[in-house]
Design an enzyme around this catalytic site. Structure first.
Site, mmCIF file in Angstrom:
data_model
loop_
_atom_site.group_PDB
_atom_site.id
_atom_site.type_symbol
_atom_site.label_atom_id
_atom_site.label_comp_id
_atom_site.label_asym_id
_atom_site.label_seq_id
_atom_site.Cartn_x
_atom_site.Cartn_y
_atom_site.Cartn_z
ATOM 1 N N ASN A 199 9.160 -50.022 -15.747
ATOM 2 C CA ASN A 199 10.658 -49.977 -15.774
ATOM 3 C C ASN A 199 10.824 -50.095 -14.035
ATOM 4 O O ASN A 199 10.469 -50.261 -13.667
ATOM 5 C CB ASN A 199 11.048 -48.844 -16.507
ATOM 6 C CG ASN A 199 10.705 -47.560 -14.964
ATOM 7 O OD1 ASN A 199 9.235 -47.695 -15.167
ATOM 8 N ND2 ASN A 199 11.415 -46.908 -14.060
ATOM 9 N N GLU A 218 7.835 -44.355 -10.916
ATOM 10 C CA GLU A 218 8.688 -43.779 -10.245
ATOM 11 C C GLU A 218 8.920 -42.808 -9.254
ATOM 12 O O GLU A 218 10.048 -41.920 -8.748
ATOM 13 C CB GLU A 218 9.186 -41.937 -11.576
ATOM 14 C CG GLU A 218 9.714 -42.356 -12.862
ATOM 15 C CD GLU A 218 8.872 -43.082 -13.373
ATOM 16 O OE1 GLU A 218 9.369 -44.199 -14.079
ATOM 17 O OE2 GLU A 218 7.493 -43.113 -14.223
ATOM 18 N N ASP A 264 14.890 -46.644 -18.686
ATOM 19 C CA ASP A 264 13.708 -46.506 -18.647
ATOM 20 C C ASP A 264 12.780 -46.756 -19.565
ATOM 21 O O ASP A 264 11.485 -46.090 -20.318
ATOM 22 C CB ASP A 264 13.370 -45.298 -18.171
ATOM 23 C CG ASP A 264 11.662 -44.313 -18.158
ATOM 24 O OD1 ASP A 264 10.925 -45.848 -17.600
ATOM 25 O OD2 ASP A 264 11.427 -43.660 -18.879
#
Length: 600
Positions: free
Chosen positions: A277, A193, A319
């Site tokens: 991801n 992230e 995701d």
């Protein structure tokens, strides 16, 4: 000075035999059901125990016999270790480690309290969790939040060696459990992230010296891939298999993190793990398949070279990290005994592959609510063989533009996240903690800045249609791709499962219950409410002839991030805060180890 060849040969042989003996000793320790010496329970990630003193007939008499407060709040993932007469317990940040004397009412033999910069906390996605410790070569291995891999002397707690595996200033953190394999210890990295370029790294188990490093995306040499020898679904991956699937040099912030579980097959000498991801979450900004994010890797543990790969969700738009555990089992499919790898992916499909070569054998939904794809193409003659058939309505991108999509199942936290399944060779079934949750997904453009969030999406989460339950605990037949039975739960089942030779399966709930169910039918046999929600993994051991079951409670993790971090915005926690708002009516923060046994 001339050294006789016979002497060189003798020294070399002695070194190899010493390493072989150490490896053999480690395997024997892992196979001893009285202990629990690595975070996964065994190399194969089955989380199965041969202990049977506690069984389906007497488990209803189970009672808590002692407990231990960790002194730390936030989410307690992972499980304790037991090595002989000592139990080792870890905590979330600041990642304290306790050695407890099982012969003396859990007396603290030593504790390790690392000094870490608290600035690492804001760059830890989805709570300050740690997934556990591992033991090998007389050492306890800990992957700290600040990415320091530490080898502690198991008897004294003193630091034998430590090495920095990443840089929190650019968003790299450590949450995964280290895995000792032969003369190395393997460790992954978190930070998808934050646009981190992720990898799997191996260090020498005695010295901490770097042995090899394999990235998830980038040039072949840095991926430790051979264009002709590394295969996907039986075909060579070809030159620049990763870089040509990204726009420009986006792979440098590509994600593909490796914060999940690692499996090892000693007979094949291969390790298996998954990547996460691609960064950013906004698919419009990264056209292409984004290889090798969302991928199962099979590698040689000695040099890290990839044998085969399989990408489950090309060009991920939701995701659906591929980091979940890879249990290794031997079962018959179509009458033929196969060496299998089974993987319950975040994307809602359960995959069964031949772990020797990566052949795809089964790919089926393990929650009927999954709707983002209709199926995985299983036609070996099809140009889309092995790819999911995406439903346009649930895509978050159309014609190169962002799309605000509603009712996507599963939500970003997947039909299952890192909470590991268990397998029983007695029933031939897998026992899987699942999420029954959907989402609305709104992507937006985001720019990359080192150390800053690189998400590019706003989410809302809610129970799947057709009921109010947000989770199920299921039994799964991996040879057929079928649910055998399913027990609904009010909230997601975020704890790891344990299967035993006593035909009992254990798991924990977000409200805080330890539950025991019949392995054959799923019938609930026992439950006990611990002081806080359970996101830890249930384990078992035997000491002085008595079997014990232990679990860490301490609500948190992605599902419990609202409680753990005191968040109230329903869109916070990447959408989980709103979805799990009712959890605060059932439990509160805490950090406790609870140990159970039958009455003496």
């Amino acid at each position: 000075m001339k050294i006789p060849l016979t002497l060189l040969f003798t020294v070399s042989t002695l070194t190899l035999s010493t390493a072989a003996r150490a490896e053999d000793m480690e395997r024997k320790m892992i196979q001893n059901p009285n202990d629990w010496v690595i975070a996964t329970g065994d190399y194969a990630n089955t989380r199965y125990s041969k202990l049977a003193q506690i069984n389906e007939k007497n488990v209803g008499k189970l009672t808590p016999v002692w407990s231990f407060s960790t002194g730390v709040l936030r989410g307690h993932e992972g499980s304790p270790l037991v090595v002989g007469d000592v139990m080792y317990v870890h905590t979330p940040f600041p990642n304290n480690v306790f050695a407890l004397d099982l012969n003396n009412e859990g007396k603290i033999l030593w504790k390790y309290e690392p000094k870490q910069d608290p600035n690492v906390i804001p760059v830890m996605c989805c709570d300050t969790v740690n997934r556990g410790l591992s033991y090998a070569d007389g050492k306890i291995f800990l992957n700290q939040a600040d990415t320091t891999l530490v080898a502690l002397d198991a008897k004294t707690g003193k630091v034998d060696w430590s090495v920095k595996n990443g840089d929190p200033k650019i968003g790299e953190t450590g949450t995964s459990a280290p895995m000792p394999v032969k003369d190395k210890v393997l460790v992954g990295i978190s930070g998808g992230e934050f646009g981190v370029r992720c990898r799997m790294t191996a260090y020498d188990i005695k010295t901490g010296k770097l042995a090899w490093k394999a990235y998830s995306e980038g040039p072949d040499a840095e991926l430790l891939m051979d264009a002709q020898k590394t295969t996907e679904l039986g075909k060579p991956i070809g030159v620049d298999s990763s870089t040509k699937t990204w726009k420009g040099d986006q792979w440098k912030q590509g994600g593909g993190c490796t914060w999940g579980w690692i499996s090892y097959d000693p007979d094949l000498n291969m390790i298996y793990y998954g990547s996460g991801n691609p960064s950013t979450w906004n698919p419009k900004q990264r056209p292409g398949d984004n290889k090798w994010s969302m991928t199962i890797f099979a590698r040689d543990p000695d040099d890290g070279m990839a044998k085969w790969v399989y990408q489950m969700t090309p060009h991920d738009q939701w995701d659906y990290d591929g980091i979940n555990e890879m249990p290794l089992v031997d079962q018959k499919i179509d009458g033929k005994e196969r060496k299998l790898l089974v993987h319950f992916d975040r994307n809602g499909f359960a995959y069964t592959l031949d772990r020797t070569n990566g052949e795809l054998l089964v790919a089926e939904k393990y929650d009927p609510a999954v709707n983002w794809a209709t199926k995985v193409d299983m036609d070996k003659n099809s140009p889309t063989y092995g790819r999911p058939e995406v439903v346009a309505k649930y895509s978050t991108e159309a014609n190169g533009e962002d799309v605000n999509s509603k009712g996507i199942c599963p939500a970003a936290l997947g039909t299952k996240d890192e909470q590991p399944s268990a397998f029983s060779p007695k029933t031939g079934l897998f026992y899987v903690p699942t999420n029954h949750v959907c989402m609305d997904y709104e992507p937006f453009r985001v720019s990359y800045t080192p150390g800053q969030p690189y998400v590019g999406a706003t989410l809302s989460m809610f129970p799947a249609p057709g009921g109010s339950n947000m989770g199920n605990f299921i039994a799964w037949d991996a040879t057929k791709g079928k649910i055998v039975w399913s027990d609904p739960e009010q909230f997601s089942v975020w704890s790891g499962a344990l299967a035993t030779a006593g035909d009992v399966v254990f798991y924990g709930t977000l409200e805080g219950y330890l539950k025991a169910v019949d392995a054959k039918s799923g019938k609930e046999l026992y439950k006990y409410k611990t002081p806080s929600g359970i996101i830890g993994n249930v384990m078992t051991y035997e000491h002085k002839g008595r079997q014990y079951v232990a679990v860490l409670s301490g609500v948190g993790g992605w599902a419990g991030i609202g409680l753990a971090a005191g968040l109230t915005d329903p869109h916070a926690g990447l959408g989980a805060v709103g979805g799990y708002a009712a959890l605060s009516n059932y439990t509160s923060l805490g950090g406790t180890l609870t140990v159970f046994a039958l009455p003496e």
